[in-house]
Design an enzyme around this catalytic site. Structure first.
Site: not given
Ligand SMILES: *Cc1c(COP(=O)(O)O)cnc(C)c1O
Length: 393
Positions: A45, A97, A169, A194
């Site tokens: 961890r 988001y 982000d 993504k």
């Molecule tokens: C999908 C997404 C998230 C969240 O991420 P997860 O991997 O689904 O927890 C956060 N910010 C943006 C811009 C996203 O597209």
């Protein structure tokens, strides 16, 4: 050396065996030579060599000092929010988001952390929203799904002048296009689910900090709260990142072609893509990023939700699904999917109209993708003519 070459060779060959692919250390613990004497790892961890390779890779890629890997993008965001204390204020982008909004409003609010949502594509709004209590500015650029662009450099200056942190982000752009830490941000977060993963086969999140001291705090929360990324998923993510530059290049060029095609479609009303000259933030997008990404949104002239949902189920290559950034093209209808829980008036005011369709342009041939959209428009037109004639009859 070009970034793509540097990236591929910044992943070390295994010093023990010469394995060219990073070994997966599928272990929970590490045998110690004597109590407290170990080879740098004690419990998985706290640290794992496969995860450490990923964390070093993303730190390099984002020009930061420290990378920290989590079990999802939201776990990564959560770790950053744990830097805050009761009474602190956050200024955040208004079309944030949805999962981050839920985290702020339904989890952190009850701990006394309040958030002001403003349109950060106009820096004046950020300037006016910041108070002495503001400890964090939170932006996404481009945003989802209307692809608004915020000026990272200027917002970083506002953050610095007010002694608060700027977190970007960077999920939609990826470090292949945009490096917020080099533009003055303190923290970058990713939903690595993504573009970084890139193959729609894992859920993961990453945090990168510019300063080591801040990185150590995030690493502390990673271990103390435990939302780590597993060794296999760390390996899978490294494998995805290895082709990031190549994939992003194709995503960008196909998305540009599709956005231009859509601009000339008689059934389309607005097209949202930062690479179009008609995009209100085109110049700032050009200035702070190397390309405009793989997401294109558009609205239809016929704004009935039923028409949009008919279109959304008429494509063959574009698959109807949430998420983005993978090799297969995806299409979503935010009003009835990702943004369904937002009250209709608020949603429409943020530009997410009932007919808005979001495309995640994948790695299929661009011409095939355009044909797929063209066929869906033909079906739509055909249905409209049929409906009109049945009304006449
Ligand atoms: C999908 C997404 C998230 C969240 O991420 P997860 O991997 O689904 O927890 C956060 N910010 C943006 C811009 C996203 O597209």
């Amino acid at each position: 050396m070009q970034p793509s070459t540097h990236l591929i060779h910044s992943i070390p060959v295994d010093p023990l065996t010469g394995a060219i692919s990073v070994p997966i250390y599928q272990t929970s613990t590490f045998v110690q030579d004597a109590p407290g004497i170990n080879k740098g790892y004690d419990y998985a961890r706290s640290n794992n060599p496969t995860r450490a390779t990923l964390e070093n890779l993303i730190a390099q890629l984002e020009n930061g000092s420290t990378g920290v890997a989590f079990g999802s993008g939201l776990a990564a965001i959560d770790a950053v929010l744990k830097l805050l204390q009761s009474g602190d204020e956050v200024v955040a982008v208004d079309d944030i988001y949805g999962g981050a909004y839920r985290l702020f409003e339904q989890v952190y609010k009850k701990f006394g952390i309040t958030v002001k949502y403003v349109d950060t594509s106009n820096v004046e709004n950020v300037f006016n929203a910041v108070t002495p209590k503001t400890k964090l500015i939170w932006i996404e650029t481009p945003t989802n799904p209307t692809l608004k662009i915020s000026d990272i450099k200027t917002i970083a200056k506002i953050a610095k002048a007010n002694s608060c942190l700027l977190c970007v982000d960077n999920t939609f752009a990826s470090p292949a296009l945009q490096k917020p830490l080099s533009l003055g941000a303190d923290i970058v977060v990713h939903s690595a689910t993504k573009y970084l993963g890139g193959h729609s086969d894992l859920i993961a999140g990453l945090v990168v900090t510019k300063e080591k001291e801040l990185g150590d705090k995030i690493k502390f929360y990673q271990n103390a709260c435990g939302a780590i990324l597993a060794p296999f998923d760390s390996w899978l993510l490294i494998r995805g990142i290895e082709t990031l530059h190549l994939r992003i290049k194709q995503h960008c060029s196909s998305a540009q072609a599709i956005a231009e095609f859509l601009e000339n479609c008689p059934q389309v009303d607005k097209v949202y893509y930062p690479g179009l000259k008609s995009h209100p933030n085109h110049n700032i997008a050009k200035e702070q990023s190397k390309g405009f990404g793989g997401i294109v949104s558009f609205t239809l002239k016929n704004d009935a939700e039923a028409v949009a949902t008919a279109f959304a189920t008429s494509t063959e290559l574009f698959k109807l699904a949430e998420s983005l950034g993978g090799i297969k093209s995806l299409l979503s209808h935010p009003a009835s999917m990702t943004h369904k829980t937002i009250p209709a008036e608020t949603r429409r005011a943020a530009g997410v109209s009932d007919s808005l369709i979001r495309l995640s342009v994948g790695l299929e041939d661009a011409e095939d993708l355009i044909n797929d959209l063209q066929n869906a428009f033909k079906k739509l037109h055909h249905n409209e003519v049929e409906t009109a004639s049945s009304v006449l009859n």
